[in-house]
Design an enzyme around this catalytic site. Structure first.
Site, mmCIF file in Angstrom:
data_model
loop_
_atom_site.group_PDB
_atom_site.id
_atom_site.type_symbol
_atom_site.label_atom_id
_atom_site.label_comp_id
_atom_site.label_asym_id
_atom_site.label_seq_id
_atom_site.Cartn_x
_atom_site.Cartn_y
_atom_site.Cartn_z
ATOM 1 N N GLU A 98 -1.429 -6.945 25.318
ATOM 2 C CA GLU A 98 -0.316 -7.410 26.158
ATOM 3 C C GLU A 98 0.230 -6.265 26.997
ATOM 4 O O GLU A 98 1.439 -6.094 27.151
ATOM 5 C CB GLU A 98 0.805 -7.996 25.276
ATOM 6 C CG GLU A 98 0.342 -9.128 24.379
ATOM 7 C CD GLU A 98 1.446 -9.733 23.524
ATOM 8 O OE1 GLU A 98 2.639 -9.500 23.823
ATOM 9 O OE2 GLU A 98 1.117 -10.440 22.562
ATOM 10 N N ASN A 121 -1.873 -8.989 15.408
ATOM 11 C CA ASN A 121 -1.357 -8.533 16.702
ATOM 12 C C ASN A 121 0.108 -8.111 16.562
ATOM 13 O O ASN A 121 0.901 -8.817 15.936
ATOM 14 C CB ASN A 121 -1.463 -9.703 17.692
ATOM 15 C CG ASN A 121 -1.160 -9.334 19.124
ATOM 16 O OD1 ASN A 121 -1.781 -8.410 19.671
ATOM 17 N ND2 ASN A 121 -0.234 -10.041 19.755
ATOM 18 N N HIS A 149 3.484 -2.878 24.953
ATOM 19 C CA HIS A 149 4.549 -3.032 25.944
ATOM 20 C C HIS A 149 5.275 -1.692 26.022
ATOM 21 O O HIS A 149 6.133 -1.401 25.197
ATOM 22 C CB HIS A 149 5.525 -4.132 25.521
ATOM 23 C CG HIS A 149 4.920 -5.501 25.452
ATOM 24 N ND1 HIS A 149 4.499 -6.179 26.572
ATOM 25 C CD2 HIS A 149 4.657 -6.314 24.405
ATOM 26 C CE1 HIS A 149 4.020 -7.354 26.229
ATOM 27 N NE2 HIS A 149 4.094 -7.469 24.906
ATOM 28 N N ASP A 180 1.802 -3.776 29.381
ATOM 29 C CA ASP A 180 2.620 -3.578 30.573
ATOM 30 C C ASP A 180 3.364 -2.266 30.398
ATOM 31 O O ASP A 180 3.626 -1.848 29.272
ATOM 32 C CB ASP A 180 3.566 -4.756 30.885
ATOM 33 C CG ASP A 180 4.342 -5.280 29.702
ATOM 34 O OD1 ASP A 180 4.605 -4.515 28.753
ATOM 35 O OD2 ASP A 180 4.719 -6.467 29.725
ATOM 36 N N GLU A 202 3.170 -10.162 14.887
ATOM 37 C CA GLU A 202 4.480 -9.502 14.712
ATOM 38 C C GLU A 202 5.100 -9.702 13.332
ATOM 39 O O GLU A 202 6.285 -10.005 13.216
ATOM 40 C CB GLU A 202 5.441 -9.976 15.820
ATOM 41 C CG GLU A 202 4.899 -9.685 17.206
ATOM 42 C CD GLU A 202 5.774 -10.233 18.337
ATOM 43 O OE1 GLU A 202 6.820 -10.830 18.045
ATOM 44 O OE2 GLU A 202 5.393 -10.050 19.508
HETATM 45 O O1 9MR Z 1 5.740 -13.579 27.875
HETATM 46 C C1 9MR Z 1 6.233 -14.523 26.942
HETATM 47 C C2 9MR Z 1 7.504 -15.130 27.470
HETATM 48 O O2 9MR Z 1 7.219 -15.966 28.587
HETATM 49 C C3 9MR Z 1 8.190 -15.938 26.398
HETATM 50 O O3 9MR Z 1 9.464 -16.370 26.862
HETATM 51 C C4 9MR Z 1 8.339 -15.115 25.140
HETATM 52 C C5 9MR Z 1 8.965 -15.937 24.056
HETATM 53 O O4 9MR Z 1 8.884 -15.355 22.802
HETATM 54 O O5 9MR Z 1 7.068 -14.645 24.714
HETATM 55 C C6 9MR Z 1 6.506 -13.794 25.652
HETATM 56 O O6 9MR Z 1 5.295 -13.269 25.162
HETATM 57 C C7 9MR Z 1 5.412 -12.458 24.009
HETATM 58 C C8 9MR Z 1 4.143 -12.607 23.228
HETATM 59 O O7 9MR Z 1 3.902 -13.952 22.942
HETATM 60 C C9 9MR Z 1 4.181 -11.805 21.942
HETATM 61 N N1 9MR Z 1 4.490 -10.412 22.187
HETATM 62 C C10 9MR Z 1 5.665 -10.180 23.014
HETATM 63 C C11 9MR Z 1 5.551 -10.969 24.320
HETATM 64 C C12 9MR Z 1 6.692 -10.617 25.227
HETATM 65 O O8 9MR Z 1 7.914 -11.044 24.690
#
Ligand code: 9MR
Length: 433
Positions: free
Chosen positions: A223, A157, A194, A225, A116
């Protein structure tokens, strides 16, 4: 030949419904949070792999591979890292990559080395403490990672990089292109995907995957969804990955809806009680309809009237070479400037089949196409992609989607469908516009 993965949370490994589904349905695992910077290096120079290893061990003990997520990111930094800047932060990033990757050396399928790093709208870099250490921080991260574990694929990513026309997508594309040109070690690009109303599944998603793959990197859906979990959209995503030889696999971001970071969107393949949703069935059908990639992937047939220069151009990827199609049928003539179309049976099984139609432009480019045929028996199309269907009964008409009507002179595009009944390869007519 592709993997299908899920994010796993270490805190849920004691939930037998969760582990039963995860073990039964997925063969790639990403730690949802446990391999992130705050989890693995809570104090500078002190690494803690307790929860990361719980997930890693559960995965490998159950025959699964592991994606590593993630080494350099502006979020989920431990407090000590958040307060660093400049060369001190740069060194901390390098040390972190080395520390985590040496612990898992030779054990990780692919690492999200950088996560990111691009701004949501400008197409440029996101401001962050890492970015302020200098624009070369991303390539330093990748070079460090290659040295630390030469066996892992190294991925960039990000999210909102799915729509080919979005500036963020172009920004990341240009970075990857530049890295490939300058020999910065990058092997793959992860598309988080997402999807929701603000960032919906785009009709050009396949184009995006193809264009990145054409740079010489693998692409992975990391990732996934989908708000509301439309069965059609899930199938589209799977079919888009299947259409791109360098798309290695798909990971959904959680198992059941109740495990999702966006549980209110019910975006996953299993409901909160662990039941398979309609999207599960559509994903499974799309996967089952695919040609295994360890047998060569198909190529469009060349029509008998075609000149050698009409041959399909080589695939930009280094995937296995193509195999001749099964039972091609051809429209008898292609008008110069018009189009021709051929149908082949990709796969069939008792009671059903998958077919693919290749539309080929004649001597000049076309801006739209309509393919028609008549079934002689009574197959029924159950699902069609990359085309818009009309007609009823035995007469079928399919015209282009908005994104695949334009075909260069001599070029091809394809659409596909699954059907119930017996497969046929009728003769087709193609009209160009
Ligand atoms: O799913 C993850 C969530 O449990 C955490 O609280 C969050 C914190 O930043 O991160 C989420 O996963 C993220 C992933 O690491 C990177 N892309 C976005 C995902 C969803 O927020």
């Amino acid at each position: 030949g592709r993997y299908f993965g899920t994010a796993i949370a270490s805190g849920k490994l004691g939930d037998s419904q969760y582990t039963t589904i995860a073990n039964r349905e997925f063969n790639m695992v990403t730690a949802e949070n446990e391999m992130k910077i705050d989890a693995t290096e809570p104090n500078r120079g002190q690494f803690d792999f307790t929860n990361a290893d719980r997930i890693y061990n559960w995965a490998v003990q159950n025959g699964k591979r592991v994606r590593g997520h993630t080494l350099a990111w502006h979020q989920q930094q431990p407090g000590w890292m958040q307060s660093l800047s400049g060369s001190s932060l740069r060194q901390a990033m390098i040390d972190h990559i080395n520390g985590v990757m040496s612990h898992y050396k030779g054990k990780i399928y692919a690492w999200d080395v950088v996560n990111e790093a691009y701004d949501d709208s400008s197409g440029g870099r996101r401001d962050s403490n890492l970015q302020r250490t200098g624009n070369d921080w991303i390539e330093v991260a990748f070079r460090t990672a290659r040295n630390a574990d030469p066996d892992a694929k190294l991925c960039y990513n990000d999210y909102n990089t799915d729509n080919w026309s979005w500036a963020k997508t172009q920004g990341v594309y240009n970075m990857v292109k530049d890295f490939k040109q300058r020999g910065v070690p990058i092997d793959c690009v992860g598309f988080q995907s997402h999807f929701n109303s603000g960032s919906p599944y785009p009709g050009n998603y396949r184009t995006t995957l193809q264009n990145f793959a054409a740079l010489g990197v693998d692409v992975q859906i990391t990732e996934l969804d989908i708000q509301g979990a439309s069965a059609q959209t899930y199938a589209n995503v799977v079919n888009d990955c299947l259409a791109v030889p360098r798309c290695n696999g798909i990971t959904t971001w959680g198992v059941r809806d109740s495990d999702s970071w966006r549980s209110g969107d019910t975006p996953l393949l299993f409901d909160g009680n662990g039941n398979k949703k309609a999207a599960y069935t559509s994903v499974l059908n799309a996967l089952n309809a695919a040609v295994p990639s360890d047998s060569p992937s198909p190529t469009p047939p060349v029509s008998p009237s075609a000149t050698p220069s009409d041959s399909p151009s080589p695939s930009p990827s280094d995937s296995p070479s193509p195999t001749p199609p099964v039972s091609p049928s051809q429209s008898p003539t292609a008008e110069p400037g018009g189009c021709s179309a051929t149908m082949r049976t990709v796969n069939s099984w008792p009671g059903g089949f998958q077919s693919e139609v290749t539309v080929r432009a004649g001597g000049s480019a076309i801006r739209g196409w309509t393919v028609s045929w008549n079934w002689s028996g009574s197959p029924t199309i159950t699902q069609l992609w990359n085309g818009v269907r009309s007609g009823s009964g035995s007469a079928v008409t399919v015209r282009n989607e908005s994104y695949n009507g334009t075909v260069a002179a001599g070029g091809t595009t394809t659409f596909g469908f699954t059907g119930s009944g017996g497969a046929e390869t009728p003769s087709l007519t193609c009209a160009a516009s």
